[in-house]
Design a protein around this motif. Structure first.
Motif, PDB file in Angstrom:
ATOM      1  N   ALA B  22       0.836  -1.207   0.000  1.00  0.00           N
ATOM      2  CA  ALA B  22       0.000   0.000   0.000  1.00  0.00           C
ATOM      3  C   ALA B  22       0.867   1.253   0.000  1.00  0.00           C
ATOM      4  CB  ALA B  22      -0.909   0.000   1.219  1.00  0.00           C
ATOM      5  N   ARG B  23       0.426   2.259  -0.758  1.00  0.00           N
ATOM      6  CA  ARG B  23       1.153   3.539  -0.766  1.00  0.00           C
ATOM      7  C   ARG B  23       0.227   4.626  -0.262  1.00  0.00           C
ATOM      8  NH1 ARG B  23       6.134   3.973  -3.593  1.00  0.00           N
ATOM      9  NH2 ARG B  23       6.065   6.091  -2.771  1.00  0.00           N
ATOM     10  N   LEU B  24       0.796   5.464   0.604  1.00  0.00           N
ATOM     11  CA  LEU B  24       0.044   6.617   1.078  1.00  0.00           C
ATOM     12  C   LEU B  24       0.053   7.682  -0.001  1.00  0.00           C
ATOM     13  CD1 LEU B  24       1.595   6.870   4.641  1.00  0.00           C
ATOM     14  CD2 LEU B  24      -0.770   6.193   4.116  1.00  0.00           C
ATOM     15  N   ILE B  25      -1.076   8.376  -0.138  1.00  0.00           N
ATOM     16  CA  ILE B  25      -1.085   9.527  -1.032  1.00  0.00           C
ATOM     17  C   ILE B  25      -1.726  10.702  -0.315  1.00  0.00           C
ATOM     18  CG2 ILE B  25      -3.191   8.647  -2.166  1.00  0.00           C
ATOM     19  CD1 ILE B  25      -2.136  10.145  -4.710  1.00  0.00           C
ATOM     20  N   GLY B  28      -0.345  13.944  -3.757  1.00  0.00           N
ATOM     21  CA  GLY B  28      -0.108  13.189  -4.984  1.00  0.00           C
ATOM     22  C   GLY B  28       0.851  13.862  -5.951  1.00  0.00           C
ATOM     23  N   THR B  29       1.444  14.972  -5.567  1.00  0.00           N
ATOM     24  CA  THR B  29       2.260  15.717  -6.533  1.00  0.00           C
ATOM     25  C   THR B  29       3.609  15.048  -6.789  1.00  0.00           C
ATOM     26  OG1 THR B  29       3.152  17.176  -4.815  1.00  0.00           O
ATOM     27  CG2 THR B  29       1.174  17.926  -5.970  1.00  0.00           C
ATOM     28  N   ASP B  30       4.036  14.175  -5.919  1.00  0.00           N
ATOM     29  CA  ASP B  30       5.201  13.330  -6.214  1.00  0.00           C
ATOM     30  C   ASP B  30       4.749  11.950  -6.681  1.00  0.00           C
ATOM     31  OD1 ASP B  30       7.632  14.651  -5.850  1.00  0.00           O
ATOM     32  OD2 ASP B  30       7.468  14.545  -3.671  1.00  0.00           O
ATOM     33  N   LEU B  31       3.826  11.384  -5.944  1.00  0.00           N
ATOM     34  CA  LEU B  31       3.472   9.990  -6.195  1.00  0.00           C
ATOM     35  C   LEU B  31       2.820   9.778  -7.555  1.00  0.00           C
ATOM     36  CD1 LEU B  31       3.611   7.219  -4.910  1.00  0.00           C
ATOM     37  CD2 LEU B  31       1.313   7.581  -3.991  1.00  0.00           C
ATOM     38  N   PRO B  72      -1.495  21.815   3.274  1.00  0.00           N
ATOM     39  CA  PRO B  72      -0.890  22.144   1.974  1.00  0.00           C
ATOM     40  C   PRO B  72      -0.009  23.399   2.052  1.00  0.00           C
ATOM     41  CG  PRO B  72      -3.211  22.731   1.978  1.00  0.00           C
ATOM     42  CD  PRO B  72      -2.945  22.043   3.281  1.00  0.00           C
ATOM     43  N   TYR B  73       0.910  23.471   1.121  1.00  0.00           N
ATOM     44  CA  TYR B  73       1.843  24.609   1.083  1.00  0.00           C
ATOM     45  C   TYR B  73       1.118  25.949   0.982  1.00  0.00           C
ATOM     46  CZ  TYR B  73       5.571  21.217   0.287  1.00  0.00           C
ATOM     47  OH  TYR B  73       6.451  20.194   0.422  1.00  0.00           O
ATOM     48  N   SER B  74      -0.011  25.960   0.293  1.00  0.00           N
ATOM     49  CA  SER B  74      -0.732  27.231   0.129  1.00  0.00           C
ATOM     50  C   SER B  74      -1.151  27.780   1.486  1.00  0.00           C
ATOM     51  CB  SER B  74      -1.946  27.034  -0.785  1.00  0.00           C
ATOM     52  OG  SER B  74      -2.738  25.969  -0.304  1.00  0.00           O
TER      53      SER B  74
HETATM   54  C1  LIG Z   1       5.289  20.434 -11.144  1.00  0.00           C
HETATM   55  C2  LIG Z   1       5.881  20.053  -9.823  1.00  0.00           C
HETATM   56  C3  LIG Z   1       6.719  20.950  -9.188  1.00  0.00           C
HETATM   57  C4  LIG Z   1       7.295  20.623  -7.975  1.00  0.00           C
HETATM   58  N1  LIG Z   1       8.107  21.539  -7.405  1.00  0.00           N
HETATM   59  C5  LIG Z   1       8.678  21.251  -6.204  1.00  0.00           C
HETATM   60  C6  LIG Z   1       9.522  22.191  -5.583  1.00  0.00           C
HETATM   61  O1  LIG Z   1       9.759  23.288  -6.096  1.00  0.00           O
HETATM   62  N2  LIG Z   1      10.065  21.866  -4.392  1.00  0.00           N
HETATM   63  C7  LIG Z   1       9.817  20.660  -3.781  1.00  0.00           C
HETATM   64  O2  LIG Z   1      10.319  20.419  -2.692  1.00  0.00           O
HETATM   65  N3  LIG Z   1       9.023  19.754  -4.376  1.00  0.00           N
HETATM   66  C8  LIG Z   1       8.449  20.012  -5.560  1.00  0.00           C
HETATM   67  N4  LIG Z   1       7.634  19.077  -6.153  1.00  0.00           N
HETATM   68  C9  LIG Z   1       7.464  17.778  -5.504  1.00  0.00           C
HETATM   69  C10 LIG Z   1       6.256  17.691  -4.557  1.00  0.00           C
HETATM   70  O3  LIG Z   1       5.295  18.661  -4.865  1.00  0.00           O
HETATM   71  C11 LIG Z   1       6.651  17.865  -3.104  1.00  0.00           C
HETATM   72  O4  LIG Z   1       7.640  16.941  -2.753  1.00  0.00           O
HETATM   73  C12 LIG Z   1       5.448  17.726  -2.159  1.00  0.00           C
HETATM   74  O5  LIG Z   1       5.855  18.069  -0.882  1.00  0.00           O
HETATM   75  C13 LIG Z   1       4.869  16.342  -2.131  1.00  0.00           C
HETATM   76  O6  LIG Z   1       3.718  16.379  -1.290  1.00  0.00           O
HETATM   77  P1  LIG Z   1       2.402  15.535  -1.631  1.00  0.00           P
HETATM   78  O7  LIG Z   1       1.468  15.736  -0.496  1.00  0.00           O
HETATM   79  O8  LIG Z   1       1.885  15.891  -2.954  1.00  0.00           O
HETATM   80  O9  LIG Z   1       3.023  14.071  -1.645  1.00  0.00           O
HETATM   81  P2  LIG Z   1       2.481  12.732  -2.331  1.00  0.00           P
HETATM   82  O10 LIG Z   1       2.814  12.725  -3.759  1.00  0.00           O
HETATM   83  O11 LIG Z   1       1.072  12.483  -1.953  1.00  0.00           O
HETATM   84  O12 LIG Z   1       3.419  11.709  -1.586  1.00  0.00           O
HETATM   85  C14 LIG Z   1       4.809  11.711  -1.778  1.00  0.00           C
HETATM   86  C15 LIG Z   1       5.428  10.541  -1.020  1.00  0.00           C
HETATM   87  O13 LIG Z   1       5.270  10.709   0.368  1.00  0.00           O
HETATM   88  C16 LIG Z   1       4.522   9.657   0.932  1.00  0.00           C
HETATM   89  N5  LIG Z   1       3.652  10.272   1.932  1.00  0.00           N
HETATM   90  C17 LIG Z   1       2.762  11.263   1.745  1.00  0.00           C
HETATM   91  N6  LIG Z   1       2.199  11.620   2.904  1.00  0.00           N
HETATM   92  C18 LIG Z   1       2.750  10.839   3.862  1.00  0.00           C
HETATM   93  C19 LIG Z   1       2.575  10.718   5.266  1.00  0.00           C
HETATM   94  N7  LIG Z   1       1.715  11.495   5.937  1.00  0.00           N
HETATM   95  N8  LIG Z   1       3.299   9.802   5.915  1.00  0.00           N
HETATM   96  C20 LIG Z   1       4.172   9.010   5.280  1.00  0.00           C
HETATM   97  N9  LIG Z   1       4.388   9.078   3.957  1.00  0.00           N
HETATM   98  C21 LIG Z   1       3.671   9.981   3.249  1.00  0.00           C
HETATM   99  C22 LIG Z   1       3.786   9.028  -0.229  1.00  0.00           C
HETATM  100  O14 LIG Z   1       3.518   7.669  -0.004  1.00  0.00           O
HETATM  101  C23 LIG Z   1       4.781   9.218  -1.341  1.00  0.00           C
HETATM  102  O15 LIG Z   1       5.768   8.232  -1.289  1.00  0.00           O
HETATM  103  C24 LIG Z   1       7.036  19.375  -7.372  1.00  0.00           C
HETATM  104  C25 LIG Z   1       6.185  18.475  -8.006  1.00  0.00           C
HETATM  105  C26 LIG Z   1       5.609  18.797  -9.212  1.00  0.00           C
HETATM  106  C27 LIG Z   1       4.701  17.824  -9.868  1.00  0.00           C
END
Ligand SMILES: Cc1cc2nc3c(=O)[nH]c(=O)nc-3n(C[C@H](O)[C@H](O)[C@H](O)COP(=O)(O)OP(=O)(O)OC[C@H]3O[C@@H](n4cnc5c(N)ncnc54)[C@H](O)[C@@H]3O)c2cc1C
Lengths: 756, 281
Positions: B22-25, B28-31, B72-74
């Motif tokens: 299982a993967r946490l999301i 989703g901006t990385d996953l 969220p960052y916002s």
């Molecule tokens: C266009 C674009 C630009 C970006 N620019 C930047 C940037 O400038 N700087 C930067 O740092 N990043 C950037 N990112 C990467 C990303 O946005 C960040 O790393 C963001 O913090 C990921 O957060 P998320 O909630 O979307 O993570 P997700 O994609 O939901 O999860 C990322 C990983 O963390 C795990 N996870 C999530 N939440 C938890 C939790 N509570 N406990 C344990 N594991 C968890 C997930 O299983 C996954 O492996 C960018 C991505 C995109 C698509």
């Protein structure tokens, strides 16, 4: 239609800012791009690509892929029934690699399956055994012959020199430089996509595709499929940008082959990553230039050597080379020149058309040189350019006489009087400084520079090519229908064509029929040519219809048709009181006319590069104001001032869109956009690492349109698509040099080029 | 693929126990990028989107701001974070585009644990503490122990990052990031500097110039031993530049398609010097 309607809004005729018919749909997300298309019973197609820049194919085993459930067929080079190769100028690019792969990403096989994921798995099951070879990646090795031929046609795609005037001429001022231009990508947003539907009898195919030139695709596809041209029909799908990258064949033949083999519709679409491998790029180039000038800075002679890296296949390299070398002088008078130019084959990705087509590279070199001359004679960049500015009637280094309207001096002076931005104050918004949202700088870290770039660009095709355009106009019951094969790639011909019809015919309602190959060619949407060429064809067809309408009205109302003119939406007698609406006068009749617009003939260059090879020219000046953080090497372009020679503005909104967009693209090449190569491999095939300017990178643009009616052009309007992106790049680099007091001869300028 | 949309933390924790892959999301901006590129193919996704408990910002303990992993960052860009932990708000502002900042989170930044993660240097400079929960246990780990390498951490499969503790420090702090365009760019080099006036010390952490975030302990110690770092002091340009050189010497950057090791090291020296001058001007 009402006979006397009160006009409540200005009619969308020539000169008005008519809105794009597809604009709202695009903004709302309801426009159908080719990648949104769907057909009943459709399968998906996907391409297997070479991981190596250069290798011999030892064997290809597709059996495991074919055995995968959901896979309909797998095709390789041996499944191509017709010509095994294609190409715009020289047919040297295989539909699928047969014996050798010559660049990373070259297609080797394709599959059709029930789902994109099945396709992906099937591709992974195709077993290709390669014998990896030593790639040719340095274009100089192709010029010198240091590397064995990597293609039966050899490693030199084209060599051309220009010898003009006194070969021994020199002057008190001599400046030189070697300029390097990196590989830029067109980076259109709508990825490559096509939907091929086989005819029920299996003997033909209908391809919906996002392309720049339907008829050129048609002839290359039908040759590869071994089908008569009438058995292959093309319809333009929704296109999301092109910039040259859709001139060459990408997935067209693959998609049709799969459809014919599977007997079912096939849809193909590239991902962003695949797109970087699936289309040609802007040629990287190395240009040496030496200018000889008198003590005033007037050019006496130019020596130059160009090497364009064409990559693995010819594409449009020969034409790009000619464009580059024939623009060595830029928009300046020059009587003596010695120019040597090569376009060579390497195992780098194939390069071809991109907005500016060879002139972008030349312009970076000649404009850098103009600043060196200015510095050497102690004049300002503006003064030295004005001293040299070309005028109509001047001979070019090809011996061709400049017959186009050539307001070079006006472009420069009108740009020069555009107010500069406010100087950097003591308190500033940090986001607006170089480094932007990274908050890397304070006001005290920043220096400002100003730089200039001026360019000349040929319009339409060259060297004897007759790139005509065809259009048909039907007038019926006061409604005009237009038919043409002109690719709408975002440039706005679907906005302009109805404007032309309204102006010429006095109609309000204009229907654009499907854009497809059921009419003659329109030529390519490239070379800043469609307003001139397809615009000329639509104008011509509408005029023929109007003439017949006047005859009809004359006969019905017993008036000499020569006395009739269009006034608004009426036909009126210039010498009397007779007036009838176009709608009423065309009630119950149908007038149809087709017109082919040809530009004047051009010639090939002789062995000394002499000949009337170009059709017409346009000019533009750019002044860049740039803030630089010299310690970190970061840049923010603050303002671009520009005056562009446009002939005549046909749609002000559309025109400013071209200027602003082109400026953003030229900014990209100046400071960030580059496909990074290492040993023939692309290192950054994604928008994560291939950086395009964002809103925070985009400068204020202040633009002046210089309207000097071009008598050669059917509507008096020059092409305006390419010039905006050409001289803005050297202007920005000049501004960076001006800010930091250091020479930079490579684009894009990287932070380390500024600060290390 | 099964998607479990958890409303309660326990639902998500139970799902992790039950499904090995299982993967946490969160945002989703990385996953989702990983999934779309076929780098990972989870059969079960556990969405934390609707777990309200992960979206709170609290001050349970005096002097500590506890930010939920799903905020969220916002939101982080603004108050109360902007006043309490300005460097974190700045780091949040540099992430991606408005769309990314509306979705991305600290939990995701830590979950991915990339040396280019923009909020990680802030956590390293502030000695942030990471809260990790399983169905039946919880632990609090220092960020210095949490990140172990490029995209590697001590988080176990059945653990969820619930919140991050940020000490509120009196003194100037800031985050700077170098990229080759002015917004939405992956960091080529970054630095977070925190001046702790209470303890008269300065802390600096670097991003994108090593396999993990780098805390420049030697440079910090040198500065403390040679300068008075309490309130009202100023730092000369020479000292700042020397501090920059020392911080750069503690970095270990590489050459790649985004930049060169030489430029990255140079950029660190400039950023560290500028940040220090801003802290004591
Ligand atoms: C266009 C674009 C630009 C970006 N620019 C930047 C940037 O400038 N700087 C930067 O740092 N990043 C950037 N990112 C990467 C990303 O946005 C960040 O790393 C963001 O913090 C990921 O957060 P998320 O909630 O979307 O993570 P997700 O994609 O939901 O999860 C990322 C990983 O963390 C795990 N996870 C999530 N939440 C938890 C939790 N509570 N406990 C344990 N594991 C968890 C997930 O299983 C996954 O492996 C960018 C991505 C995109 C698509």
């Amino acid at each position: 239609m009402a006979t006397s309607s009160t006009v409540t809004k200005p009619r969308d005729i020539l000169g008005s800012s008519a809105l794009r018919p597809d604009g709202a749909h695009k903004v709302q997300g309801s426009f159908e791009f080719t990648s949104d298309m769907h057909a009943e019973n459709m399968l998906w197609g996907a391409t297997l690509r070479s991981p190596h820049p250069y290798a011999r194919i030892v064997s290809i085993d597709t059996s495991a892929a074919l055995a995968l459930s959901g896979v309909q067929c797998v095709i390789t080079a041996s499944d191509v029934p017709g010509k095994p190769t294609y190409g715009l100028i020289s047919s040297d690019q295989p539909v699928f690699a047969q014996d050798f792969v010559r660049y990373m990403g070259e297609p080797v096989a394709a599959v059709a399956a029930d789902h994109p994921e099945t396709c992906r798995r099937a591709l992974a099951l195709i077993n290709v055994v390669y014998e990896v070879l030593n790639p040719l990646t340095d274009p100089e090795d192709a010029v010198s012959g240091a590397h064995d031929p990597i293609h039966p046609d050899g490693n030199i795609i084209r060599h051309q020199r220009i010898i003009r005037g006194d070969q021994t001429a020199t002057g008190p001022i001599v400046v030189e430089g070697e300029y390097v231009i990196g590989m830029q990508d067109q980076a259109f947003l709508g990825l490559e996509a096509a939907l091929a539907i086989p005819d029920p009898d299996g003997l033909g195919v209908h391809l919906h595709v996002a392309t720049q030139w339907l008829h050129e695709d048609l002839s290359q596809i039908s040759a590869c499929l071994d089908l008569p041209a009438e058995k292959v029909r093309l319809t333009l799908g929704g296109v999301g940008g092109a910039f040259g990258a859709r001139e060459d064949i990408s997935l067209q033949v693959h998609c049709c082959l799969l459809a014919l083999k599977a007997g079912r519709p096939i849809k193909m679409q590239y991902s962003r990553e695949e797109s970087f491998f699936g289309h040609v790029h802007r040629h990287p180039a190395t240009i040496f230039m030496r200018h000889h000038a008198d003590a005033n800075g007037k050019i006496i002679k130019i020596d130059a050597r160009f090497v364009f890296d064409g990559g693995a296949y010819t594409s449009t390299s020969p034409a790009v080379l000619i464009n580059g070398i024939t623009h060595t002088q830029g928009p300046y008078k020059c009587d003596n020149a010695t120019v040597d130019g090569y376009a060579v084959r390497t195992n780098n990705p194939p390069c071809g058309a991109m907005r500016g087509f060879g002139v972008v590279q030349a312009c970076f070199a000649h404009e850098s040189q103009m600043d060196k001359i200015a510095a050497a004679v102690g004049k300002s960049p503006v003064e030295v350019r004005l001293i040299n500015a070309m005028v109509t009637g001047d001979p070019l280094i090809t011996g061709q006489i400049m017959e186009s309207v050539a307001p070079v001096a006006r472009c420069i002076t009108e740009t020069d009087v555009i107010p500069l931005p406010e100087p950097l104050g003591t308190t500033v918004n940090e986001l607006a400084l170089p480094g932007g949202s990274g908050l890397t700088a304070s006001r005290s870290n920043i220096v400002r520079g100003i730089g200039w770039g001026v360019s000349m660009k040929n319009l339409m095709y060259s060297e004897g090519f007759d790139d005509y355009a065809t259009a048909r106009c039907i007038l019926k019951d006061g409604v005009a229908s237009l038919k043409f094969a002109t690719s709408e790639v975002g440039q706005g011909f679907v906005t302009l064509a109805p404007q032309i019809a309204r102006s010429v015919l006095g109609v309000d309602e204009v229907i654009i029929e499907p854009i497809d190959t059921q009419i003659g060619s329109a030529g390519s949407t490239s070379a800043s040519r469609q307003t001139w060429m397809s615009g000329g064809a639509v104008d011509g067809a509408c005029r023929l219809v109007r003439e017949r309408l006047f005859h009809h009205v004359g006969k019905m109302h017993d008036i000499d048709p020569l006395r009739l003119v269009i006034d608004g939406t009426d036909v009126v007698d210039q010498l009397g009181t007779f007036r009838i609406s176009v709608a009423d006068s065309s009630d119950g009749i149908e007038i149809s006319e087709t017109f082919e617009h040809h530009h004047r003939a051009t010639e090939e260059l002789d062995e000394n590069g002499q000949g009337n090879c170009h059709t017409a020219f346009a000019f533009v000046a750019h002044r860049a104001v740039v803030d630089v953080d010299p310690e970190l090497g970061l840049v923010k372009v603050v303002q671009i001032a520009t005056a562009q020679d446009v002939g005549r503005v046909l749609n002000p909104l559309s025109a400013i869109g071209q200027l602003e967009g082109g400026i953003a693209q030229g900014l990209g090449l100046a400071v960030m956009e580059e496909i990074v190569m290492k040993d023939g491999k692309v290192r950054n095939p994604s928008f994560t690492d291939y950086l395009l300017p964002t809103a925070l990178d985009a400068p204020d643009v202040i633009a002046v349109m210089i309207e000097e009616y071009e008598p050669q052009a059917p509507l008096g309007a020059k092409g305006i698509g390419e010039p905006p992106c050409i001289s803005v790049t050297p202007a920005i680099v000049a501004a960076i040099r001006n800010a930091i007091g250091k020479d930079i001869e490579r684009i894009p300028v990287r932070p380390q080029d500024i600060c290390l | 693929m099964t998607v479990i949309v958890a409303k309660e933390l326990t639902t998500a924790l139970a799902a992790l126990r039950e499904h090995d892959d299982a993967r946490l999301i969160q945002g989703g901006t990385d996953l989702m990028v990983e999934i779309n590129f076929n780098h990972v193919k989870p059969t079960t996704m556990v969405s934390l989107r609707d777990v309200e408990a992960l979206r709170t910002i609290r001050t349970d303990t005096a002097g500590i701001l506890t930010i939920g992993s799903g905020v969220p960052y916002s939101v982080i860009e603004g108050e109360p974070v902007l006043s309490a932990i300005p460097a974190l708000a700045q780091a949040a502002r540099t992430v991606g585009s408005p769309q990314i900042r509306a979705a991305g989170s600290l939990g995701g930044n830590l979950g991915t644990c990339s040396p280019a993660g923009d909020t990680l240097p802030v956590m390293f400079a502030l000695d942030a503490m990471i809260h990790l929960n399983t169905l039946d246990s919880s632990r609090v780990v220092s960020i210095h122990d949490f990140m172990t390498g490029v995209k590697r951490s001590v988080r176990q499969h059945d653990e969820i990052i619930t919140a991050i503790d940020f000490p509120i420090v009196r003194g100037w702090q800031g985050y700077s990031k170098v990229g080759v365009r002015n917004a939405m760019v992956i960091s080529v080099a970054s630095a977070c500097l925190v001046a702790d006036l209470e303890n008269a010390n300065v802390r600096i952490a670097l991003g994108s110039v090593g396999p993990t975030i780098i805390r420049c302990r030697e440079s910090e110690a040198w500065l403390k031993s040679t300068q008075d770092l309490s309130a009202g002091q100023s730092i000369s340009i020479d000292v700042a530049n020397e501090f920059g050189r020392r911080a750069a010497a503690e970095s270990s950057p590489i050459d790649d398609h985004r930049s060169t090791a030489e430029y990255r090291r140079h950029a660190i020296s400039v950023l560290a010097s500028r940040l220090l001058r801003k802290a004591y001007q």
